[in-house]
Design an enzyme around this catalytic site. Structure first.
Site, PDB file in Angstrom:
ATOM      1  N   LYS A   1      -8.075 -10.990  -4.583  1.00 18.18           N
ATOM      2  CA  LYS A   1      -9.178 -11.364  -4.154  1.00 18.18           C
ATOM      3  C   LYS A   1     -10.294 -10.447  -3.946  1.00 18.18           C
ATOM      4  O   LYS A   1     -10.405  -9.425  -4.611  1.00 18.18           O
ATOM      5  CB  LYS A   1      -8.442 -11.360  -2.622  1.00 18.18           C
ATOM      6  CG  LYS A   1      -9.658 -10.893  -1.080  1.00 18.18           C
ATOM      7  CD  LYS A   1      -9.376 -11.246   0.589  1.00 18.18           C
ATOM      8  CE  LYS A   1      -9.152  -9.902   1.006  1.00 18.18           C
ATOM      9  NZ  LYS A   1      -9.341 -10.477   2.035  1.00 18.18           N
TER      10      LYS A   1
ATOM     11  N   LYS B   1       0.642  -1.737  -0.293  1.00 18.94           N
ATOM     12  CA  LYS B   1       0.304  -0.090   0.339  1.00 18.94           C
ATOM     13  C   LYS B   1       1.003   1.697   0.412  1.00 18.94           C
ATOM     14  O   LYS B   1       0.503   2.089  -0.837  1.00 18.94           O
ATOM     15  CB  LYS B   1      -1.065   0.408   1.291  1.00 18.94           C
ATOM     16  CG  LYS B   1      -2.252  -1.161   1.055  1.00 18.94           C
ATOM     17  CD  LYS B   1      -3.256  -0.901   1.918  1.00 18.94           C
ATOM     18  CE  LYS B   1      -4.454  -1.721   2.072  1.00 18.94           C
ATOM     19  NZ  LYS B   1      -5.167  -1.351   2.977  1.00 18.94           N
TER      20      LYS B   1
ATOM     21  N   LYS C   1     -13.555  -5.171  -0.380  1.00 20.06           N
ATOM     22  CA  LYS C   1     -14.661  -4.707  -0.471  1.00 20.06           C
ATOM     23  C   LYS C   1     -14.192  -2.714  -0.838  1.00 20.06           C
ATOM     24  O   LYS C   1     -15.322  -2.831  -1.403  1.00 20.06           O
ATOM     25  CB  LYS C   1     -15.468  -4.033   0.815  1.00 20.06           C
ATOM     26  CG  LYS C   1     -14.147  -4.319   2.006  1.00 20.06           C
ATOM     27  CD  LYS C   1     -15.147  -4.185   3.256  1.00 20.06           C
ATOM     28  CE  LYS C   1     -14.569  -4.882   4.748  1.00 20.06           C
ATOM     29  NZ  LYS C   1     -13.412  -4.629   4.411  1.00 20.06           N
TER      30      LYS C   1
END
Ligand code: TRP
Length: 345
Positions: A197, A112, A200
């Site tokens: 994956k 990230k 969300k």
């Protein structure tokens, strides 16, 4: 009885991946076999650029969905992380046990922060220290087991290291937990990007089925899922990831086996249609229960208030003993006379 702790981060709407990979297991298995706590980890949602109103909304929604998914406050403890101060209290102590090098080695942080730096941006310090807060979440409750996806295994490993290190330096204080990856849980991938994956908060929106998507939206997303070139329906995660994902979703929804299901289909179209129907059916009762709970916000608030009170009562003595063990001066108890006076006041 074993103690289980897990959490869901309110950084986006919960997905089919969250349900089939976690929530359903928590509701159907964990809450019945263990003394379990399930937490909406809202402090973790502040580690990235965030909108306060959205985090608040998503936290309430996530908590409501945990209940809608079948978590029963009579059987387990459902609560919101920021309602229990012990998480932040313990996190600081663990920062005094962890090293900065150890934090910088965390894969999620490297990915990230690397992406952010490429864009010339910066990341919040809390993104670096977030695994320590996660360790505090787990250690404050003396959890034995932490059901999580593979992507969190490294953070649970860190939690174990910190627990062992603290216990060795300052005396036995923490239970050393272990990550569990339930065998039956499905690892749902993004329908448009089947090698990553179904998260969300990622970029491939059309490939994400949200728990609260209407049936026609679910159908559309599943029917548009990328499949692979090739004609027969075979189960091969490496070579045919799109197809394998659909087969696994169908299997998870119907209780079948992906290999066996593959043999039952002659075309992609038929497989997609059945998968779409199966997902709609699995989501139907969760959505119905969610509607009921939304109509009774006072009930949900009461559940969260009681959950936080129970959680606090469990965490407080553990965190207090860590404060003592690490060398912090205990505050003197209130004189008895004052306590009596305060009680009658
Ligand atoms: N880090 C987890 C995730 O991103 C969420 C989480 C926070 C968690 N604290 C936890 C999971 C404690 C298990 C136990 O999904």
């Amino acid at each position: 009885m074993k103690r289980v702790f897990s959490g869901v981060k309110p950084t986006g709407h919960l997905t089919l991946g969250n349900y089939l990979g976690a929530l359903r297991q928590w509701a159907e298995v964990d809450q019945h076999r263990a003394d379990s706590l399930f937490c909406v980890v809202d402090l973790h949602a502040l580690t990235v650029e965030h909108d306060p109103a959205r985090v608040r909304r998503l936290s309430r929604q996530a908590a409501t969905l945990l209940l809608a998914a079948g978590l029963d406050p009579q059987l387990c403890t459902v609560f919101v992380q920021s309602h229990v101060d012990e998480h932040a209290r313990l996190s600081y102590l663990l920062e005094c046990v962890a090293t900065d090098g150890e934090m910088r080695r965390m894969i999620q942080y490297k990915e990230k922060s690397g992406r952010e730096r490429e864009r010339g941006g910066s990341v919040r310090l809390s993104l670096l220290t977030y695994p320590v807060l996660m360790a505090a979440d787990i250690l404050a409750y003396g959890a034995d087991e932490v059901p999580v996806g593979d992507d969190q295994a490294q953070h649970v490993e860190l939690t174990r290291d910190l627990a062992v290190r603290f216990n060795q330096r300052y005396g036995h204080t923490f239970v050393v937990p272990k990550a569990t990856h339930p065998a039956v849980a499905a690892r749902v991938m993004n329908l448009q990007e089947p090698t990553s994956k179904m998260g969300k908060s990622d970029a491939f929106g059309p490939g994400i089925v949200y728990l609260l998507d209407e049936p026609d939206v679910v159908r559309k997303k599943v029917m548009r899922a990328v499949t692979d070139s090739g004609l027969e329906v075979v189960y091969d995660r490496g070579e045919r990831p799109g197809l394998a994902n659909l087969l696994e979703i169908l299997a998870a929804c119907t209780g079948g086996e992906p290999e066996a299901l593959a043999g039952a289909y002659g075309s992609y179209g038929a497989l997609k249609k059945d998968t779409a129907d199966a997902v709609v059916e699995v989501l139907r009762p969760v959505q119905a229960r969610h509607r009921e709970l939304c109509a009774d916000p006072v009930h949900v608030e009461a559940v969260l208030r009681d959950g936080a009170a129970k959680a606090r009562a469990m965490a407080r003595p553990v965190v207090d003993s860590a404060y003592r063990a690490i060398g912090l001066l205990p505050p003197a108890p209130e004189p008895v006379a004052d306590r009596v006076l305060n009680a009658v006041r």
